[in-house]
Write a protein that holds these residues in place. Structure first.
Motif, PDB file in Angstrom:
ATOM      1  N   GLN A  33     -38.690 151.417 110.093  1.00 39.07           N
ATOM      2  CA  GLN A  33     -37.520 152.280 110.113  1.00 39.07           C
ATOM      3  C   GLN A  33     -37.828 153.724 109.728  1.00 39.07           C
ATOM      4  O   GLN A  33     -37.416 154.637 110.418  1.00 39.07           O
ATOM      5  N   GLY A  34     -38.519 153.921 108.627  1.00 38.56           N
ATOM      6  CA  GLY A  34     -38.800 155.283 108.157  1.00 38.56           C
ATOM      7  C   GLY A  34     -39.793 156.025 109.032  1.00 38.56           C
ATOM      8  O   GLY A  34     -39.609 157.197 109.360  1.00 38.56           O
ATOM      9  N   ALA A  35     -40.840 155.347 109.444  1.00 39.40           N
ATOM     10  CA  ALA A  35     -41.922 155.994 110.198  1.00 39.40           C
ATOM     11  C   ALA A  35     -41.592 156.179 111.669  1.00 39.40           C
ATOM     12  O   ALA A  35     -41.920 157.217 112.260  1.00 39.40           O
ATOM     13  N   ASN A  36     -40.983 155.182 112.286  1.00 40.23           N
ATOM     14  CA  ASN A  36     -40.730 155.261 113.722  1.00 40.23           C
ATOM     15  C   ASN A  36     -39.482 154.442 114.082  1.00 40.23           C
ATOM     16  O   ASN A  36     -39.584 153.329 114.609  1.00 40.23           O
ATOM     17  N   PRO A  37     -38.294 155.007 113.822  1.00 41.93           N
ATOM     18  CA  PRO A  37     -37.076 154.238 114.060  1.00 41.93           C
ATOM     19  C   PRO A  37     -36.876 153.839 115.523  1.00 41.93           C
ATOM     20  O   PRO A  37     -36.333 152.769 115.805  1.00 41.93           O
ATOM     21  N   GLU A  38     -37.319 154.672 116.458  1.00 40.24           N
ATOM     22  CA  GLU A  38     -37.175 154.336 117.879  1.00 40.24           C
ATOM     23  C   GLU A  38     -38.026 153.118 118.229  1.00 40.24           C
ATOM     24  O   GLU A  38     -37.581 152.215 118.937  1.00 40.24           O
ATOM     25  N   LEU A  39     -39.263 153.077 117.742  1.00 40.76           N
ATOM     26  CA  LEU A  39     -40.127 151.923 117.978  1.00 40.76           C
ATOM     27  C   LEU A  39     -39.525 150.668 117.332  1.00 40.76           C
ATOM     28  O   LEU A  39     -39.524 149.602 117.940  1.00 40.76           O
ATOM     29  N   ALA A  40     -39.004 150.824 116.127  1.00 38.90           N
ATOM     30  CA  ALA A  40     -38.374 149.689 115.445  1.00 38.90           C
ATOM     31  C   ALA A  40     -37.217 149.145 116.282  1.00 38.90           C
ATOM     32  O   ALA A  40     -37.100 147.941 116.493  1.00 38.90           O
ATOM     33  N   ARG A  41     -36.373 150.028 116.796  1.00 37.25           N
ATOM     34  CA  ARG A  41     -35.216 149.601 117.582  1.00 37.25           C
ATOM     35  C   ARG A  41     -35.645 148.912 118.872  1.00 37.25           C
ATOM     36  O   ARG A  41     -35.102 147.891 119.254  1.00 37.25           O
ATOM     37  N   ARG A  42     -36.659 149.464 119.540  1.00 34.92           N
ATOM     38  CA  ARG A  42     -37.107 148.888 120.819  1.00 34.92           C
ATOM     39  C   ARG A  42     -37.797 147.545 120.655  1.00 34.92           C
ATOM     40  O   ARG A  42     -37.699 146.681 121.517  1.00 34.92           O
ATOM     41  N   THR A  43     -38.548 147.368 119.590  1.00 39.35           N
ATOM     42  CA  THR A  43     -39.347 146.144 119.441  1.00 39.35           C
ATOM     43  C   THR A  43     -38.641 145.024 118.691  1.00 39.35           C
ATOM     44  O   THR A  43     -39.057 143.875 118.781  1.00 39.35           O
ATOM     45  N   ALA A  44     -37.595 145.339 117.961  1.00 41.43           N
ATOM     46  CA  ALA A  44     -36.895 144.320 117.164  1.00 41.43           C
ATOM     47  C   ALA A  44     -36.425 143.165 118.052  1.00 41.43           C
ATOM     48  O   ALA A  44     -35.946 143.383 119.161  1.00 41.43           O
ATOM     49  N   THR A  45     -36.596 141.954 117.542  1.00 44.92           N
ATOM     50  CA  THR A  45     -36.174 140.761 118.277  1.00 44.92           C
ATOM     51  C   THR A  45     -35.428 139.826 117.341  1.00 44.92           C
ATOM     52  O   THR A  45     -35.892 139.569 116.230  1.00 44.92           O
ATOM     53  N   GLU A  46     -34.278 139.362 117.792  1.00 39.39           N
ATOM     54  CA  GLU A  46     -33.550 138.339 117.046  1.00 39.39           C
ATOM     55  C   GLU A  46     -33.863 136.977 117.645  1.00 39.39           C
ATOM     56  O   GLU A  46     -33.952 136.832 118.856  1.00 39.39           O
ATOM     57  N   TYR A  47     -34.007 135.999 116.755  1.00 40.04           N
ATOM     58  CA  TYR A  47     -34.224 134.609 117.131  1.00 40.04           C
ATOM     59  C   TYR A  47     -33.090 133.794 116.513  1.00 40.04           C
ATOM     60  O   TYR A  47     -32.628 134.129 115.410  1.00 40.04           O
ATOM     61  N   CYS A  48     -32.659 132.755 117.190  1.00 38.81           N
ATOM     62  CA  CYS A  48     -31.569 131.961 116.632  1.00 38.81           C
ATOM     63  C   CYS A  48     -31.724 130.480 116.960  1.00 38.81           C
ATOM     64  O   CYS A  48     -32.422 130.100 117.903  1.00 38.81           O
ATOM     65  N   ALA A  49     -31.045 129.667 116.147  1.00 39.30           N
ATOM     66  CA  ALA A  49     -31.070 128.208 116.299  1.00 39.30           C
ATOM     67  C   ALA A  49     -29.866 127.634 115.560  1.00 39.30           C
ATOM     68  O   ALA A  49     -29.277 128.298 114.705  1.00 39.30           O
ATOM     69  N   TRP A  50     -29.534 126.405 115.886  1.00 37.38           N
ATOM     70  CA  TRP A  50     -28.505 125.677 115.160  1.00 37.38           C
ATOM     71  C   TRP A  50     -29.147 124.770 114.115  1.00 37.38           C
ATOM     72  O   TRP A  50     -30.177 124.145 114.390  1.00 37.38           O
ATOM     73  N   LEU A  51     -28.543 124.676 112.970  1.00 40.31           N
ATOM     74  CA  LEU A  51     -28.840 123.631 111.996  1.00 40.31           C
ATOM     75  C   LEU A  51     -27.701 122.626 112.152  1.00 40.31           C
ATOM     76  O   LEU A  51     -26.527 122.989 112.056  1.00 40.31           O
ATOM     77  N   TYR A  52     -28.053 121.373 112.447  1.00 38.55           N
ATOM     78  CA  TYR A  52     -27.029 120.371 112.702  1.00 38.55           C
ATOM     79  C   TYR A  52     -27.349 119.075 111.980  1.00 38.55           C
ATOM     80  O   TYR A  52     -28.479 118.837 111.558  1.00 38.55           O
ATOM     81  N   TYR A  53     -26.312 118.255 111.843  1.00 36.62           N
ATOM     82  CA  TYR A  53     -26.383 116.989 111.128  1.00 36.62           C
ATOM     83  C   TYR A  53     -26.313 115.865 112.149  1.00 36.62           C
ATOM     84  O   TYR A  53     -25.485 115.891 113.052  1.00 36.62           O
ATOM     85  N   THR A  54     -27.189 114.873 111.997  1.00 39.35           N
ATOM     86  CA  THR A  54     -27.292 113.797 112.990  1.00 39.35           C
ATOM     87  C   THR A  54     -26.679 112.485 112.478  1.00 39.35           C
ATOM     88  O   THR A  54     -26.479 112.319 111.269  1.00 39.35           O
ATOM     89  N   PRO A  55     -26.443 111.541 113.377  1.00 41.01           N
ATOM     90  CA  PRO A  55     -25.955 110.215 112.955  1.00 41.01           C
ATOM     91  C   PRO A  55     -26.947 109.485 112.038  1.00 41.01           C
ATOM     92  O   PRO A  55     -26.564 108.551 111.338  1.00 41.01           O
ATOM     93  N   ALA A  56     -28.207 109.922 112.013  1.00 45.45           N
ATOM     94  CA  ALA A  56     -29.202 109.326 111.114  1.00 45.45           C
ATOM     95  C   ALA A  56     -29.100 109.918 109.704  1.00 45.45           C
ATOM     96  O   ALA A  56     -29.936 109.645 108.847  1.00 45.45           O
ATOM     97  N   HIS A  57     -28.067 110.753 109.470  1.00 47.10           N
ATOM     98  CA  HIS A  57     -27.825 111.394 108.173  1.00 47.10           C
ATOM     99  C   HIS A  57     -28.958 112.330 107.768  1.00 47.10           C
ATOM    100  O   HIS A  57     -29.316 112.428 106.597  1.00 47.10           O
ATOM    101  N   MET A  58     -29.508 112.991 108.767  1.00 43.40           N
ATOM    102  CA  MET A  58     -30.568 113.972 108.556  1.00 43.40           C
ATOM    103  C   MET A  58     -30.140 115.302 109.159  1.00 43.40           C
ATOM    104  O   MET A  58     -29.205 115.359 109.964  1.00 43.40           O
ATOM    105  N   TYR A  59     -30.858 116.351 108.792  1.00 46.25           N
ATOM    106  CA  TYR A  59     -30.581 117.701 109.272  1.00 46.25           C
ATOM    107  C   TYR A  59     -31.713 118.130 110.191  1.00 46.25           C
ATOM    108  O   TYR A  59     -32.891 117.911 109.885  1.00 46.25           O
ATOM    109  N   GLU A  60     -31.363 118.729 111.300  1.00 45.51           N
ATOM    110  CA  GLU A  60     -32.341 119.161 112.302  1.00 45.51           C
ATOM    111  C   GLU A  60     -32.077 120.618 112.672  1.00 45.51           C
ATOM    112  O   GLU A  60     -30.936 121.079 112.606  1.00 45.51           O
ATOM    113  N   LEU A  61     -33.138 121.293 113.105  1.00 48.44           N
ATOM    114  CA  LEU A  61     -33.005 122.630 113.677  1.00 48.44           C
ATOM    115  C   LEU A  61     -33.197 122.493 115.175  1.00 48.44           C
ATOM    116  O   LEU A  61     -34.126 121.832 115.635  1.00 48.44           O
TER     117      LEU A  61
END
Length: 189
Positions: A33-61
């Protein structure tokens, strides 16, 4: 990437998801951000996933995605489009219980208005409250992981922001002496 888990608790799943998501390419760019805000904006990547609960009573991503919203190029925002449903062929779709929409914020910012609208829309599709066998009731929420690391090769999981539509609470979770500290930072809207 295949589903990640199972985990005996959603806390264990969050602990595993944070470093996994933040270690992806350009998931953390706040150090630019401080050194090169334009590069930061262009290269930034968001990743996403669900955390969910299964019938086996476990948590999965769910599988991780980095698909951006179509208007990100025009607006300069960074986002991740998370499908409304998980495809886990081991279970019937109706038997999966959605708990947390997980994603990173490359600049370490709190959950955005857009994120809040998304999880509120998901609350009309999924239950606001999930009853689990070992952890009682869990409220649907969205989490944005962040790292304060200045080393692009070694991002740290320094915490996350969580928005819970049922309570309209915005919470900041940070590590303090190896334990998680909760701070309510604002009541959203």
């Amino acid at each position: 990437m295949k589903n990640f888990g199972p985990f005996p608790s959603y806390a264990d799943a969050l602990e595993a998801a944070c470093p996994m998501i933040l270690s992806k390419p350009n998931a953390v760019v706040g150090y630019l951000q401080g050194a090169n805000p334009e590069l930061a904006r262009r290269t930034a990547t968001e990743y996403c996933a669900w955390l969910y609960y299964t019938p086996a009573h476990m948590y999965e991503l769910s599988m991780l995605t980095d698909r951006s919203a179509p208007d990100d190029v025009v607006t300069g925002r960074k986002s991740c489009v998370l499908p409304a449903f998980v495809n886990d062929t081991r279970y019937e779709s109706a038997d999966l219980k959605y708990i947390i929409a997980l994603h990173n914020h490359p600049f370490g910012t709190q959950v955005s208005e857009r994120d809040m609208r998304f999880i509120e829309a998901m609350a009309s599709v999924h239950s606001w409250v999930i009853t689990t066998r070992d952890h009682g009731q869990v409220l649907l929420s969205i989490v944005a992981f962040f790292s304060n690391s200045k080393d692009p090769g070694a991002p740290t999981c320094d915490g996350f922001y969580q928005y819970i539509p049922a309570t309209r609470a915005m919470v900041r979770w940070t590590r303090l002496g190896g334990k998680w500290k909760q701070e309510i930072i604002a009541l959203a809207r």
